[in-house]
Design a protein around this motif. Sequence first.
Motif, mmCIF file in Angstrom:
data_model
loop_
_atom_site.group_PDB
_atom_site.id
_atom_site.type_symbol
_atom_site.label_atom_id
_atom_site.label_comp_id
_atom_site.label_asym_id
_atom_site.label_seq_id
_atom_site.Cartn_x
_atom_site.Cartn_y
_atom_site.Cartn_z
ATOM 1 N N ARG A 39 0.736 -1.316 0.020
ATOM 2 C CA ARG A 39 0.034 0.267 -0.008
ATOM 3 C C ARG A 39 0.775 1.204 -0.031
ATOM 4 N NH1 ARG A 39 -5.276 0.027 1.379
ATOM 5 N NH2 ARG A 39 -6.559 -1.847 1.834
ATOM 6 N N PRO A 40 0.461 2.203 -0.609
ATOM 7 C CA PRO A 40 1.250 3.692 -0.564
ATOM 8 C C PRO A 40 1.228 3.844 1.142
ATOM 9 C CG PRO A 40 -0.510 3.799 -2.058
ATOM 10 C CD PRO A 40 -0.821 2.452 -1.479
ATOM 11 N N ALA A 41 2.136 4.597 1.408
ATOM 12 C CA ALA A 41 2.397 4.612 2.956
ATOM 13 C C ALA A 41 3.460 6.033 3.001
ATOM 14 C CB ALA A 41 3.198 3.538 3.699
ATOM 15 N N GLN A 42 3.350 6.340 4.160
ATOM 16 C CA GLN A 42 4.209 7.520 4.560
ATOM 17 C C GLN A 42 5.310 6.982 5.555
ATOM 18 O OE1 GLN A 42 2.525 11.227 6.454
ATOM 19 N NE2 GLN A 42 4.431 11.783 7.425
ATOM 20 N N SER A 43 6.518 6.949 4.945
ATOM 21 C CA SER A 43 7.596 6.064 5.775
ATOM 22 C C SER A 43 7.847 6.933 6.912
ATOM 23 C CB SER A 43 8.826 5.821 4.966
ATOM 24 O OG SER A 43 9.731 5.305 5.685
ATOM 25 N N LEU A 44 7.948 6.310 8.122
ATOM 26 C CA LEU A 44 8.486 6.812 9.462
ATOM 27 C C LEU A 44 10.056 6.341 9.463
ATOM 28 C CD1 LEU A 44 5.544 7.296 11.580
ATOM 29 C CD2 LEU A 44 6.510 8.816 10.182
ATOM 30 N N ASP A 45 10.476 5.571 8.550
ATOM 31 C CA ASP A 45 11.746 5.047 8.835
ATOM 32 C C ASP A 45 12.966 6.225 8.719
ATOM 33 O OD1 ASP A 45 10.660 2.657 8.572
ATOM 34 O OD2 ASP A 45 11.570 2.175 6.512
ATOM 35 N N GLY A 46 13.956 6.102 9.399
ATOM 36 C CA GLY A 46 15.010 6.810 9.518
ATOM 37 C C GLY A 46 15.753 7.253 10.816
ATOM 38 N N ASP A 47 15.808 8.271 11.134
ATOM 39 C CA ASP A 47 16.488 8.776 12.560
ATOM 40 C C ASP A 47 15.194 8.798 13.432
ATOM 41 O OD1 ASP A 47 19.013 8.505 11.566
ATOM 42 O OD2 ASP A 47 19.095 10.592 11.115
ATOM 43 N N TRP A 48 15.355 8.141 14.553
ATOM 44 C CA TRP A 48 14.516 8.272 15.890
ATOM 45 C C TRP A 48 15.388 8.602 17.007
ATOM 46 C CZ3 TRP A 48 9.098 6.195 16.442
ATOM 47 C CH2 TRP A 48 8.455 5.933 15.269
ATOM 48 N N HIS A 49 15.191 9.561 17.760
ATOM 49 C CA HIS A 49 15.822 9.867 19.111
ATOM 50 C C HIS A 49 15.565 8.728 20.070
ATOM 51 C CE1 HIS A 49 16.856 14.010 17.973
ATOM 52 N NE2 HIS A 49 15.598 13.999 17.378
ATOM 53 N N TYR A 50 16.220 8.383 20.786
ATOM 54 C CA TYR A 50 16.172 7.242 21.860
ATOM 55 C C TYR A 50 16.946 7.628 23.161
ATOM 56 C CZ TYR A 50 21.107 5.752 21.425
ATOM 57 O OH TYR A 50 22.557 5.587 21.287
ATOM 58 N N LEU A 51 16.282 7.196 24.137
ATOM 59 C CA LEU A 51 16.812 6.945 25.710
ATOM 60 C C LEU A 51 16.680 5.717 26.045
ATOM 61 C CD1 LEU A 51 14.631 10.369 26.544
ATOM 62 C CD2 LEU A 51 17.233 10.253 26.139
ATOM 63 N N VAL A 52 17.771 5.150 26.677
ATOM 64 C CA VAL A 52 17.817 4.274 27.512
ATOM 65 C C VAL A 52 17.333 4.141 29.057
ATOM 66 C CG1 VAL A 52 19.274 2.052 27.951
ATOM 67 C CG2 VAL A 52 19.747 3.374 25.882
ATOM 68 N N GLU A 53 16.731 3.378 29.273
ATOM 69 C CA GLU A 53 16.067 3.053 30.621
ATOM 70 C C GLU A 53 16.597 1.951 31.377
ATOM 71 O OE1 GLU A 53 12.095 3.849 33.295
ATOM 72 O OE2 GLU A 53 11.880 3.420 31.055
ATOM 73 N N GLN A 54 17.315 1.921 32.245
ATOM 74 C CA GLN A 54 17.910 0.793 32.970
ATOM 75 C C GLN A 54 16.782 0.126 33.725
ATOM 76 O OE1 GLN A 54 20.708 -0.510 32.228
ATOM 77 N NE2 GLN A 54 21.773 1.189 31.293
ATOM 78 N N PRO A 55 16.897 -1.169 34.231
ATOM 79 C CA PRO A 55 15.979 -1.821 35.021
ATOM 80 C C PRO A 55 15.870 -0.908 36.331
ATOM 81 C CG PRO A 55 17.271 -3.396 33.845
ATOM 82 C CD PRO A 55 17.850 -2.027 33.645
ATOM 83 N N PRO A 56 14.805 -0.847 36.929
ATOM 84 C CA PRO A 56 13.465 -1.404 36.721
ATOM 85 C C PRO A 56 12.403 -0.788 35.793
ATOM 86 C CG PRO A 56 13.200 -0.351 38.859
ATOM 87 C CD PRO A 56 14.776 -0.323 38.292
ATOM 88 N N ALA A 57 12.899 0.137 34.944
ATOM 89 C CA ALA A 57 12.086 0.854 33.961
ATOM 90 C C ALA A 57 10.915 1.532 34.651
ATOM 91 C CB ALA A 57 11.577 -0.025 32.910
ATOM 92 N N ARG A 58 11.209 2.434 35.263
ATOM 93 C CA ARG A 58 10.034 3.036 36.246
ATOM 94 C C ARG A 58 9.532 4.057 35.403
ATOM 95 N NH1 ARG A 58 13.617 6.859 40.455
ATOM 96 N NH2 ARG A 58 14.478 8.273 38.770
ATOM 97 N N GLU A 59 10.059 4.557 34.409
ATOM 98 C CA GLU A 59 9.325 5.411 33.384
ATOM 99 C C GLU A 59 8.110 4.379 32.539
ATOM 100 O OE1 GLU A 59 9.085 8.711 33.276
ATOM 101 O OE2 GLU A 59 10.608 8.900 34.876
ATOM 102 N N LEU A 60 8.234 3.489 32.222
ATOM 103 C CA LEU A 60 7.487 2.664 31.637
ATOM 104 C C LEU A 60 6.264 1.990 32.442
ATOM 105 C CD1 LEU A 60 6.234 1.307 29.010
ATOM 106 C CD2 LEU A 60 8.172 -0.119 29.066
ATOM 107 N N TYR A 61 6.915 1.530 33.549
ATOM 108 C CA TYR A 61 6.039 0.650 34.442
ATOM 109 C C TYR A 61 5.922 1.161 35.898
ATOM 110 C CZ TYR A 61 7.337 -2.847 30.745
ATOM 111 O OH TYR A 61 7.617 -3.573 29.791
ATOM 112 N N ASP A 62 4.552 1.160 36.340
ATOM 113 C CA ASP A 62 4.502 1.548 37.914
ATOM 114 C C ASP A 62 4.843 0.482 38.846
ATOM 115 O OD1 ASP A 62 2.357 -0.130 38.068
ATOM 116 O OD2 ASP A 62 0.939 1.366 37.744
#
Length: 620
Positions: A39-62
């Motif tokens: 299908r025709p698509a708007q690609s979001l491939d390319g450069d994405w900013h990233y941040l690494v979260e060490q365990p226990p990943a409190r920003e993702l999980y409560d």
Amino acid sequence: MRLRSCSKPLAAVACLVLTASAAAQQTPLRTLLVGADRRPAQSLDGDWHYLVEQPPARELYDSQGKIRDTGYALNTHPNISSGPHNSEYDFSTAPTLKVPGDWNTQDPTLLRFEGVVWYQRDFDYTPQPGQRTFLHIGAANYRSVFWVNGKRLCEHEGGFTPFDCDATALLHPGSNFVVAAVDSTRHQDDIPSLLYDFYDYGGLTRDVSLITVPTEFIDDYRVQLQHGASFAPGSAAARTVAGYVHVEGAAAGTKVNIRIPEAGVDATATTDGNGQASFQAEAKRLDLWSTTNPKLYAVQISAGADHVADQIGFRDVRVDGTRILLNGKPIALLGANMHAEAPVRGGRAYSDADMQNIVKMLHAINANFVRLCHYPHDERMTRATDAAGILAWSEIPLWQRITFSSPEVYAKAVTMLHEMIRRDQNKASVIFWSVSNETPNNADRTRFLTNLANEARHTDSTRLITSALIGPRVSEDRIVQDDPLMPALDVVGQNEYIGWYEGTAEDADRKTWVLPQKPFIMSEFGAEATPGNHGGAHDRWTEEQQVNVLQHQFAMIRRIPQMRGTTPWVLMDFRSSTRNIPKLQNGYNRKGLFSETMQPKQSVELVRKTYTENPPVKAE
């Protein structure tokens, strides 16, 4: 995770709901667009900013392990002079990773990292009246959560299959942003489980895009050669195309058109109350897809304002006694195993160049078959095998240490099976759905996998169901395979490593195999050889020993009448965190016929010559 019943085929993949423990955080349901890559698509491939979260990943999980919708998900920016404090992060000034791609091979500090990495990307968007826009994710390993403009969009479990999330309500004209959290942490009840012999590449490992469709849109279709009780080349069955088209949101009676101009097919069907239109049409002319004639036809499907164009081959595959029949004729499968590892550059394979390099190695050994182990590979791979005329085995990652007694794990396996089948159900080259690899022989496992095999057969009756087994009963030199899973399988895969993990290469000369009257594939065998390491035929880790082991294996396989295929382990050396002998392995499984840089070992010429001049298996 549990499944809610749905009315259309494979709809379970579009009907995931959360467990009761997460009911308060329900997110929009996901779907899976068949043919999304066409299908025709708007690609979001390319450069994405990233941040690494060490365990226990409190920003993702409560603290209860539930997903948080605050913090990094909001994509706020720190105010360094005044104002409220954010969670001490900033995507806008963070480094970038390429998407698609794993994080392990892009950032040296993340080579062995398993945990949570956050991704963020800005993009512009122009809404279109009467349209819906999906965020398409080719794969994200292993758990992933997506937010658009600070609102949670969807989540997914499983690292190797695509999914599509309806983002229409969260998008607005102009500048938008998407945040993704990808968690590659292993758990006992994951699929695969805690320990496996391939690399745990984390991240957004396949394409990400925006796909816009009409309000009523084609989300699912199956266009194949009609699969009846019998098949004969030249018969009407060999020219009859059949299947279905599902139109999401369509009222009963919606017209659907299926055209294959080159084959003279122009069929019309109408949707039922569930949005599904079944069809059957006899082609005026139809060349069947085969390994020597991988003919693909341009297929055009339309319904209302929506249309999809695909490239599809038509063939018939079935079992007759101990024979495997392709288009009514017995075939011998000569190939190799291959992980979704990128040749030369390393990391997870995702590009057209990666797939062409893999096909080039298969051609170098004169292969007509590949086992895509131990999980669904990128859709580019099955597109490549379609185009190259290479038959393929596709597998879900039920590998060894799975909690087979768990209903929740079984539900995950069903979802992964459906996602694999739905994505590749129109690929002519894919002839096997495999439900597992090297699983322990016990009652829980047998019940689990028998049910799963039956689910695969019910979902897609046009392909053969298989699994790679281990553990035959051995009495001196008599090997008896009596695994109770075999009655559920159409074709049985057998893994064994005589000459490497047990005994010597010459021990294979004395082995007698006792097998049921089913088609078998010797799905794994081989020995490790460090590239460029030479010595005698019995010197471990040398290319010469690898050749010696394969020679005796091929001789043994020739004496097993039920054998219809061979796939040495493995086509190319691949990275594994369990392979830690310095100088010999350096973090790689070295059983490849080629090195990770595509350097051929001596075994390449042996396999090529064997497959060309004296194949170890016969078609009948």
